[in-house]
Design an enzyme around this catalytic site. Structure first.
Site, PDB file in Angstrom:
ATOM      1  N   GLY A   1       0.831  -1.212   0.000  1.00 26.69           N
ATOM      2  CA  GLY A   1       0.000   0.000   0.000  1.00 26.69           C
ATOM      3  C   GLY A   1       0.856   1.248   0.000  1.00 26.69           C
TER       4      GLY A   1
ATOM      5  N   TYR B   1     -15.805  -1.184   6.194  1.00 24.93           N
ATOM      6  CA  TYR B   1     -14.419  -0.855   6.557  1.00 24.93           C
ATOM      7  C   TYR B   1     -14.199  -1.152   8.050  1.00 24.93           C
ATOM      8  CZ  TYR B   1     -10.396   2.315   7.344  1.00 24.93           C
ATOM      9  OH  TYR B   1      -9.193   2.872   7.694  1.00 24.93           O
TER      10      TYR B   1
ATOM     11  N   ILE C   1      -6.292  11.209   9.374  1.00 31.35           N
ATOM     12  CA  ILE C   1      -4.921  11.692   9.184  1.00 31.35           C
ATOM     13  C   ILE C   1      -4.936  12.808   8.138  1.00 31.35           C
ATOM     14  CG2 ILE C   1      -2.554  11.051   8.567  1.00 31.35           C
ATOM     15  CD1 ILE C   1      -3.284   9.273  10.769  1.00 31.35           C
TER      16      ILE C   1
HETATM   17  N1  SER Z   1      -9.482   8.103   7.639  1.00 29.01           N
HETATM   18  C1  SER Z   1     -10.248   6.903   7.617  1.00 29.01           C
HETATM   19  C2  SER Z   1     -11.536   7.090   6.896  1.00 29.01           C
HETATM   20  O1  SER Z   1     -12.092   8.161   6.986  1.00 29.01           O
HETATM   21  C3  SER Z   1     -10.521   6.435   9.003  1.00 29.01           C
HETATM   22  O2  SER Z   1      -9.705   5.369   9.266  1.00 29.01           O
HETATM   23  O3  SER Z   1     -11.995   6.173   6.300  1.00 29.01           O
END
Ligand code: SER
Length: 318
Positions: free
Chosen positions: A10, A145, A175
């Site tokens: 990745g 997810y 992030i």
């Molecule tokens: N940044 C990610 C998302 O919004 C969260 O793990 O899917």
């Protein structure tokens, strides 16, 4: 001592594209191999193109290069995962199982591999306490997810307990970074907003005002990842994945911070399906276990992060 031989899957993703250069800086550029699926950057360095779900290829790379550490970052994020849940399930679970099984075989052959695997705030869900979410709490996610993150956490913990593999993980918050464009996450509004601010002096947020989410600047995220992997194993008391955070803010707060630099900037709101995802996630995180076990400490607050983002992204968009 022989240098670590590191393999990063990745590598073109949000975290990979910044972790790979940081690892090369620290461990030597020839000791870090990046796996790309299709997006190969110009300055890719030592790399291989392939699919992390291809077990034969993964085995070959790991054996031939005597890999001792894997950062397995491949994954489909929350919003993209809701648009294609089968893909999210297959990619997120399939590639993790592949890497873990190879690591198990390597350990049996006397060649142990240390593994990093990213979990997320998406492991939490609507039944989880949303303020200062504890390390050990209810994990009933509402996205595919999130389902893959909870299942993944249980799987890595199982492989640690049952087969003695040294696997470590972080529940990353949103992030924020400038090197790669936003890629399919719910927290990505806080990245997109900088593109809007710099290009058009306005941004329409897909999350409502008042939507608080835990966030972190990429520099802190990269440092946290490497610090966790370098910590003495005796200090790692949590093998599912550590809660980790830096700052929590809502769209209007980051907008106000951007306005300090770009006074004409304005934010408007038009929420979509991602609002529901955000509403199922924590507003803030209790990461005291990470702070206690391996001395985690963030350095970027909202103000520092905002000025650094604008400083770095500005020239890139010109
Ligand atoms: N940044 C990610 C998302 O919004 C969260 O793990 O899917």
């Amino acid at each position: 001592m022989k240098p670590e031989k590191i393999f990063v899957t990745g590598a073109a993703g949000q975290i990979g594209s910044e972790l790979v250069p940081a690892l090369r800086e620290k461990y030597g550029k020839d000791n870090v191999i990046a796996l790309y699926h299709h997006n190969v950057p110009k300055d890719a360095g030592k790399h291989i193109i392939g699919d992390a779900g291809d077990k034969a290829l993964m085995e070959k790379i790991i054996k031939e290069n005597d890999i001792t550490v894997v950062y397995h970052l491949v994954g489909i994020l929350s919003a993209k995962g809701e648009q294609n849940p089968d893909l999210a399930y297959n990619v997120n679970m399939g590639t993790l199982k592949t890497i873990l099984d190879i690591a198990k075989d390597r350990k049996n052959a006397g060649k142990p591999i240390k593994i990093f695997w990213p979990s997320s705030i998406a492991a939490f869900g609507p039944t989880t306490p949303r303020d200062k979410t504890p390390q050990k709490t209810i994990l009933e996610p509402a996205t595919m997810y999130g389902v893959t993150k909870v299942a993944g956490e249980l799987l890595v913990n199982y492989y640690f307990k049952k087969f003695g593999l040294d696997i470590r993980g972080l529940r990353y918050p949103g992030i924020i970074s400038w090197k790669t464009p936003p890629g399919g996450g719910t927290t990505d509004y806080a990245v997109e907003i900088f593109y809007g601010a710099l290009k058009e002096k306005k941004y329409t947020s897909f999350l409502k005002a008042g939507t608080y989410l835990p966030m972190m600047y990429m520099d802190d995220a990269v440092r946290a990842t490497i610090e966790l992997m370098e910590a003495d194993p005796s200090k790692i008391s949590i093998r599912t994945s550590y809660n980790i955070t830096a700052i929590s803010f809502a769209p209007e707060e980051i907008a106000a911070e951007i306005k300090k630099h770009i006074p004409e900037f304005s934010i408007s709101y038009k929420d979509d399906f991602r609002q529901q995802i955000a509403d199922s996630w924590p507003k803030s995180i209790d990461d005291s276990s990470a702070r206690k076990d391996w001395a985690w400490k963030h350095t970027y607050g909202l103000a520092e992060m905002t000025s650094d983002m604008l400083k770095n992204l500005g020239p890139m968009l010109k």
